[in-house]
Design a protein around this motif. Structure first.
Motif, PDB file in Angstrom:
ATOM      1  N   GLU A  68       0.813  -1.220   0.000  1.00 43.29           N
ATOM      2  CA  GLU A  68       0.000   0.000   0.000  1.00 43.29           C
ATOM      3  C   GLU A  68       0.847   1.271   0.000  1.00 43.29           C
ATOM      4  O   GLU A  68       0.346   2.351  -0.298  1.00 43.29           O
ATOM      5  CB  GLU A  68      -0.925   0.004   1.222  1.00 43.29           C
ATOM      6  N   ALA A  69       2.133   1.136   0.319  1.00 44.61           N
ATOM      7  CA  ALA A  69       3.014   2.302   0.427  1.00 44.61           C
ATOM      8  C   ALA A  69       3.369   2.873  -0.945  1.00 44.61           C
ATOM      9  O   ALA A  69       3.286   2.192  -1.962  1.00 44.61           O
ATOM     10  CB  ALA A  69       4.292   1.912   1.170  1.00 44.61           C
ATOM     11  N   LYS A  70       3.779   4.098  -0.923  1.00 47.87           N
ATOM     12  CA  LYS A  70       4.198   4.800  -2.148  1.00 47.87           C
ATOM     13  C   LYS A  70       5.718   4.646  -2.314  1.00 47.87           C
ATOM     14  O   LYS A  70       6.478   5.591  -2.148  1.00 47.87           O
ATOM     15  CB  LYS A  70       3.819   6.281  -2.071  1.00 47.87           C
ATOM     16  N   ILE A  71       6.143   3.410  -2.611  1.00 43.57           N
ATOM     17  CA  ILE A  71       7.561   3.137  -2.861  1.00 43.57           C
ATOM     18  C   ILE A  71       7.687   2.521  -4.247  1.00 43.57           C
ATOM     19  O   ILE A  71       6.696   2.045  -4.806  1.00 43.57           O
ATOM     20  CB  ILE A  71       8.169   2.195  -1.782  1.00 43.57           C
ATOM     21  N   PRO A  72       8.893   2.527  -4.817  1.00 44.55           N
ATOM     22  CA  PRO A  72       9.060   1.983  -6.173  1.00 44.55           C
ATOM     23  C   PRO A  72       8.575   0.537  -6.289  1.00 44.55           C
ATOM     24  O   PRO A  72       8.748  -0.274  -5.384  1.00 44.55           O
ATOM     25  CB  PRO A  72      10.568   2.077  -6.410  1.00 44.55           C
ATOM     26  N   SER A  73       7.988   0.237  -7.430  1.00 42.15           N
ATOM     27  CA  SER A  73       7.419  -1.097  -7.633  1.00 42.15           C
ATOM     28  C   SER A  73       8.469  -2.197  -7.597  1.00 42.15           C
ATOM     29  O   SER A  73       8.168  -3.323  -7.208  1.00 42.15           O
ATOM     30  CB  SER A  73       6.631  -1.140  -8.940  1.00 42.15           C
ATOM     31  N   THR A  74       9.703  -1.908  -7.979  1.00 39.25           N
ATOM     32  CA  THR A  74      10.761  -2.930  -7.936  1.00 39.25           C
ATOM     33  C   THR A  74      10.987  -3.393  -6.501  1.00 39.25           C
ATOM     34  O   THR A  74      11.150  -4.590  -6.251  1.00 39.25           O
ATOM     35  CB  THR A  74      12.074  -2.395  -8.535  1.00 39.25           C
ATOM     36  N   ILE A  75      10.978  -2.477  -5.563  1.00 40.92           N
ATOM     37  CA  ILE A  75      11.175  -2.840  -4.154  1.00 40.92           C
ATOM     38  C   ILE A  75       9.989  -3.659  -3.654  1.00 40.92           C
ATOM     39  O   ILE A  75      10.155  -4.646  -2.936  1.00 40.92           O
ATOM     40  CB  ILE A  75      11.390  -1.580  -3.278  1.00 40.92           C
ATOM     41  N   LYS A  76       8.788  -3.283  -4.059  1.00 39.66           N
ATOM     42  CA  LYS A  76       7.611  -4.072  -3.685  1.00 39.66           C
ATOM     43  C   LYS A  76       7.732  -5.481  -4.255  1.00 39.66           C
ATOM     44  O   LYS A  76       7.439  -6.468  -3.570  1.00 39.66           O
ATOM     45  CB  LYS A  76       6.340  -3.409  -4.207  1.00 39.66           C
ATOM     46  N   GLU A  77       8.146  -5.575  -5.507  1.00 39.64           N
ATOM     47  CA  GLU A  77       8.275  -6.884  -6.145  1.00 39.64           C
ATOM     48  C   GLU A  77       9.339  -7.724  -5.441  1.00 39.64           C
ATOM     49  O   GLU A  77       9.159  -8.925  -5.235  1.00 39.64           O
ATOM     50  CB  GLU A  77       8.598  -6.715  -7.629  1.00 39.64           C
ATOM     51  N   ILE A  78      10.442  -7.094  -5.050  1.00 37.21           N
ATOM     52  CA  ILE A  78      11.487  -7.807  -4.305  1.00 37.21           C
ATOM     53  C   ILE A  78      10.906  -8.363  -3.012  1.00 37.21           C
ATOM     54  O   ILE A  78      11.157  -9.524  -2.654  1.00 37.21           O
ATOM     55  CB  ILE A  78      12.700  -6.886  -4.027  1.00 37.21           C
TER      56      ILE A  78
END
Length: 192
Positions: A125-135
């Motif tokens: 739900e956070a506003k962080i880069p999608s690559t970090i979410k995917e990691i």
């Protein structure tokens, strides 16, 4: 009617056939196999993981995988694992962070669920880069899976994502973190 009351046994036979079918590099009939297996025995939880990875990812039909996983959740209401799988399918293959977070929160409510599931919902739900979410999602798959093929797939994906971070980050601190993670996954000297 054909199973003569031996639905679970027949599901096991089809499950073994499906594993061999996938092992030979086939996947076109995966939806049919998984539907049959989960209708005969909805308790074969690994089949839902394959629904996400094969149907959602390889066949590019995350909505079909979601229907199968939802049906599994209805039949197996005592496990955190199925909402977790539903979250993986929604995030990685349907690209819906909001639905993925919803499923992770659902999974986190179970007393035996890993603690990181609630944090993972917050990350999605956070506003962080999608690559970090995917990691973070792939890392949760890597750390929680007991299936060696799934674990290896997650390891390769994590190495690829961390390599991307290493190559594109302007920050020395982030590059250092990426390099540590690459070494964790067997890459000693990344190019770039």
């Amino acid at each position: 009617m054909l199973s003569l009351g031996y639905d679970s046994l027949l599901a096991d036979v089809y499950w073994l056939g499906f594993v061999q079918y996938i092992g030979e590099g086939n996947n076109a009939e995966s939806e049919r196999f998984i539907n049959l297996i989960t209708i005969l025995d909805p308790g074969i939880v690994q089949a839902y993981f394959f629904a996400a990875f094969v149907i959602g990812n390889e066949l590019k039909q995350p909505e079909v995988a979601a229907e199968i996983i939802e049906r599994g959740m209805s039949s197996n209401q005592d496990t955190w694992y199925l909402p977790f799988i539903a979250g993986i399918n929604q995030y990685l293959y349907a690209h819906d962070e909001v639905k993925a977070a919803k499923y992770y929160r659902m999974a986190a409510k179970f007393p035996d669920a890993p603690r990181w599931l609630g944090r993972q919902a917050q990350i999605l739900e956070a506003k962080i880069p999608s690559t970090i979410k995917e990691i973070n999602v792939w890392d949760s798959i890597y750390n929680s899976s007991t299936d060696s093929d799934i674990k290896e797939r997650a390891r390769k994906k994590l190495a690829s994502l961390w390599l991307k971070v290493y190559k594109t980050s302007p920050s020395k601190e982030i590059k250092k973190r990426a390099l540590e993670q690459l070494q964790r996954f067997g890459i000693e000297e990344p190019n770039g």
